[in-house]
Design a protein around this motif. Structure first.
Motif, PDB file in Angstrom:
ATOM      1  N   ALA A 151       0.830  -1.206   0.000  1.00 32.17           N
ATOM      2  CA  ALA A 151       0.000   0.000   0.000  1.00 32.17           C
ATOM      3  C   ALA A 151       0.864   1.255   0.000  1.00 32.17           C
ATOM      4  CB  ALA A 151      -0.925  -0.002   1.210  1.00 32.17           C
ATOM      5  N   ALA A 152       1.933   1.246   0.786  1.00 37.04           N
ATOM      6  CA  ALA A 152       2.827   2.410   0.832  1.00 37.04           C
ATOM      7  C   ALA A 152       3.482   2.642  -0.522  1.00 37.04           C
ATOM      8  CB  ALA A 152       3.883   2.208   1.908  1.00 37.04           C
ATOM      9  N   VAL A 153       4.020   1.582  -1.096  1.00 36.85           N
ATOM     10  CA  VAL A 153       4.799   1.718  -2.338  1.00 36.85           C
ATOM     11  C   VAL A 153       3.895   2.014  -3.526  1.00 36.85           C
ATOM     12  CG1 VAL A 153       6.368   0.535  -3.908  1.00 36.85           C
ATOM     13  CG2 VAL A 153       6.630   0.257  -1.432  1.00 36.85           C
ATOM     14  N   SER A 154       2.771   1.305  -3.619  1.00 40.79           N
ATOM     15  CA  SER A 154       1.893   1.501  -4.775  1.00 40.79           C
ATOM     16  C   SER A 154       1.180   2.849  -4.733  1.00 40.79           C
ATOM     17  CB  SER A 154       0.860   0.373  -4.863  1.00 40.79           C
ATOM     18  OG  SER A 154       0.016   0.372  -3.726  1.00 40.79           O
ATOM     19  N   THR A 155       0.880   3.348  -3.547  1.00 40.83           N
ATOM     20  CA  THR A 155       0.155   4.615  -3.422  1.00 40.83           C
ATOM     21  C   THR A 155       1.081   5.818  -3.434  1.00 40.83           C
ATOM     22  OG1 THR A 155      -1.511   3.477  -2.080  1.00 40.83           O
ATOM     23  CG2 THR A 155      -1.552   5.884  -2.067  1.00 40.83           C
ATOM     24  N   PHE A 156       2.210   5.706  -2.715  1.00 44.92           N
ATOM     25  CA  PHE A 156       3.076   6.873  -2.523  1.00 44.92           C
ATOM     26  C   PHE A 156       4.481   6.707  -3.091  1.00 44.92           C
ATOM     27  CE2 PHE A 156       0.129   6.936   1.221  1.00 44.92           C
ATOM     28  CZ  PHE A 156      -0.639   8.009   0.791  1.00 44.92           C
ATOM     29  N   GLY A 157       4.804   5.525  -3.630  1.00 42.55           N
ATOM     30  CA  GLY A 157       6.054   5.364  -4.364  1.00 42.55           C
ATOM     31  C   GLY A 157       7.250   4.883  -3.580  1.00 42.55           C
ATOM     32  N   ARG A 158       7.157   4.772  -2.253  1.00 42.87           N
ATOM     33  CA  ARG A 158       8.303   4.347  -1.470  1.00 42.87           C
ATOM     34  C   ARG A 158       7.863   4.059  -0.038  1.00 42.87           C
ATOM     35  NH1 ARG A 158      12.715   7.615  -1.896  1.00 42.87           N
ATOM     36  NH2 ARG A 158      13.417   7.288   0.269  1.00 42.87           N
ATOM     37  N   LEU A 159       8.807   3.678   0.820  1.00 39.75           N
ATOM     38  CA  LEU A 159       8.557   3.482   2.242  1.00 39.75           C
ATOM     39  C   LEU A 159       9.820   3.855   3.011  1.00 39.75           C
ATOM     40  CD1 LEU A 159       6.914   2.489   4.683  1.00 39.75           C
ATOM     41  CD2 LEU A 159       7.782   0.180   4.217  1.00 39.75           C
ATOM     42  N   ASP A 160       9.674   4.748   3.984  1.00 41.76           N
ATOM     43  CA  ASP A 160      10.816   5.225   4.771  1.00 41.76           C
ATOM     44  C   ASP A 160      10.708   4.933   6.264  1.00 41.76           C
ATOM     45  OD1 ASP A 160      12.187   7.295   2.664  1.00 41.76           O
ATOM     46  OD2 ASP A 160       9.997   7.412   2.550  1.00 41.76           O
ATOM     47  N   ILE A 161       9.487   4.794   6.755  1.00 42.20           N
ATOM     48  CA  ILE A 161       9.252   4.754   8.197  1.00 42.20           C
ATOM     49  C   ILE A 161       8.217   3.682   8.505  1.00 42.20           C
ATOM     50  CG2 ILE A 161       8.423   6.069  10.203  1.00 42.20           C
ATOM     51  CD1 ILE A 161       8.973   8.605   8.187  1.00 42.20           C
ATOM     52  N   VAL A 162       8.458   2.898   9.542  1.00 42.62           N
ATOM     53  CA  VAL A 162       7.429   1.977  10.025  1.00 42.62           C
ATOM     54  C   VAL A 162       7.294   2.149  11.530  1.00 42.62           C
ATOM     55  CG1 VAL A 162       9.079   0.047  10.228  1.00 42.62           C
ATOM     56  CG2 VAL A 162       6.616  -0.413  10.097  1.00 42.62           C
ATOM     57  N   VAL A 163       6.056   2.303  11.976  1.00 43.14           N
ATOM     58  CA  VAL A 163       5.744   2.427  13.400  1.00 43.14           C
ATOM     59  C   VAL A 163       4.803   1.284  13.764  1.00 43.14           C
ATOM     60  CG1 VAL A 163       4.820   3.891  15.233  1.00 43.14           C
ATOM     61  CG2 VAL A 163       5.909   4.943  13.230  1.00 43.14           C
ATOM     62  N   THR A 164       5.256   0.380  14.621  1.00 46.45           N
ATOM     63  CA  THR A 164       4.431  -0.766  14.994  1.00 46.45           C
ATOM     64  C   THR A 164       3.734  -0.472  16.322  1.00 46.45           C
ATOM     65  OG1 THR A 164       6.305  -1.876  16.068  1.00 46.45           O
ATOM     66  CG2 THR A 164       5.890  -2.391  13.757  1.00 46.45           C
ATOM     67  N   ASN A 165       2.468  -0.118  16.217  1.00 49.29           N
ATOM     68  CA  ASN A 165       1.693   0.321  17.377  1.00 49.29           C
ATOM     69  C   ASN A 165       0.522  -0.602  17.700  1.00 49.29           C
ATOM     70  OD1 ASN A 165       0.566   2.558  19.258  1.00 49.29           O
ATOM     71  ND2 ASN A 165      -1.094   2.221  17.799  1.00 49.29           N
ATOM     72  N   ALA A 166       0.088  -1.426  16.751  1.00 49.90           N
ATOM     73  CA  ALA A 166      -1.120  -2.229  16.938  1.00 49.90           C
ATOM     74  C   ALA A 166      -1.015  -3.117  18.173  1.00 49.90           C
ATOM     75  CB  ALA A 166      -1.370  -3.096  15.707  1.00 49.90           C
TER      76      ALA A 166
END
Length: 309
Positions: free
Chosen positions: A75-90
């Motif tokens: 979802a990150a890559v297809s929508t916004f082109g890349r991924l820089d940050i992940v926050v695991t909060n769930a």
């Protein structure tokens, strides 16, 4: 400080602390992937961020499986082109004492908190390494994982495990320029709202009023927004030298938690037999370490009656 051009995944971000993190990252310029188990909640969070001028998309899924982790990265890559940050909060809670805790109580909490953190970070870090992105891994811990808490075997195990994984990932990801840190928040949440000790603070927060200084300063207990600034800092280029750390924040207070270190060392020629320990254990190691959190007595004006059944 800016996160312009960055893209972030925040698990469990439809409401509460997770939504506060997502809104702050978006305010700082990052595009965000919202995640929640409820589609309407995720959609509402996305709209709130978009209405404020931010960029957001949503993924409705239970965290824990590899499939969900891969879907978040996609979802990150297809929508916004890349991924820089992940926050695991769930996270979820299934609180009960050891002898009443079922296999399902234990497995559910471990799957969401611990396995969900592992699978999400594995997918995100794999993408970052493959694309030479000096990314940011931010995992949410808890004082319970640091100190223990009555009735939370499953939650304590998961949160302690998360900090252990973060320290390992800091070593493994350093050559790629990826940092990994744990945040230990102390804030008004659905969980603390059920604790009479925090009632005056939770009431003030719900009414949109400032929390009493006793909570904000003495206890380091505050709002979700008080935690969000640290998340944004750790997501930024300004935190490039910070990795492998467990950082507590809440109210007016920030803390750096120590790594476990020996507090006493003693030697005995020939080793320590059971008899030798029975005779000299306390002389050798001194006072025992405390467990659980110790809170000071509430001032009288902040005390509330315990709820009746």
């Amino acid at each position: 400080m800016t996160l312009a051009g960055k893209v972030a995944i925040i698990t469990g971000s439809g409401r509460g602390l997770g939504l506060a993190y997502a809104k702050e990252l978006a305010r700082q310029g990052a595009a965000v992937v919202i995640n929640d188990v409820d589609e309407a909640t995720a959609d509402a969070a996305v709209r709130e961020i978009q209405d404020a001028g931010g960029r957001a998309t949503g993924v409705t899924a239970f965290v824990g499986s590899t499939e969900t982790a891969d879907a978040l990265v996609e979802a990150a890559v297809s929508t916004f082109g890349r991924l820089d940050i992940v926050v695991t909060n769930a996270g979820v809670l299934r609180d009960t004492v050891l002898w009443k805790m079922s296999d399902d109580d234990f497995d559910t909490v471990i799957n969401v908190h611990l396995r969900g953190t592992f699978t999400t970070v594995r997918a995100a870090a794999s993408y970052m390494r493959a694309n030479e992105i000096a990314g940011r891994v931010i995992c949410i811990g808890s004082p319970t994982g640091q100190r223990g808490n009555f009735g939370q075997t499953n939650y304590a195990a998961a949160k302690a495990g998360i900090v252990g994984m973060v320290r390992t990932w800091a070593l493994e990801l350093s050559r790629a320029g990826i940092t990994a840190n744990a945040v230990i928040p102390v804030a008004a949440t659905a969980m603390t709202a059920t604790v009479p000790y925090f009632a005056a603070a939770v009431e003030a927060d719900a009414a949109g009023e400032p929390m009493p200084d006793f909570f904000r300063h003495d206890l380091g207990f505050g709002t979700s927004d008080d935690v969000a600034g640290l998340i944004a800092f750790l997501a930024s280029d300004a935190s490039a030298r910070v990795t492998g750390q467990a950082i507590g924040i809440g109210g007016d207070r920030i803390q750096l938690w120590s790594h476990p270190e020996p507090v006493a060392t003693a030697y005995r020629e020939g080793g320590w037999t059971a008899d030798a320990l029975a005779e000299g254990f306390f002389d050798a190691v001194g006072d025992m370490q405390s467990v659980g959190e110790k809170f000071p007595a509430l001032p009288e004006d902040l005390q509330r009656p315990a709820p009746t059944a």
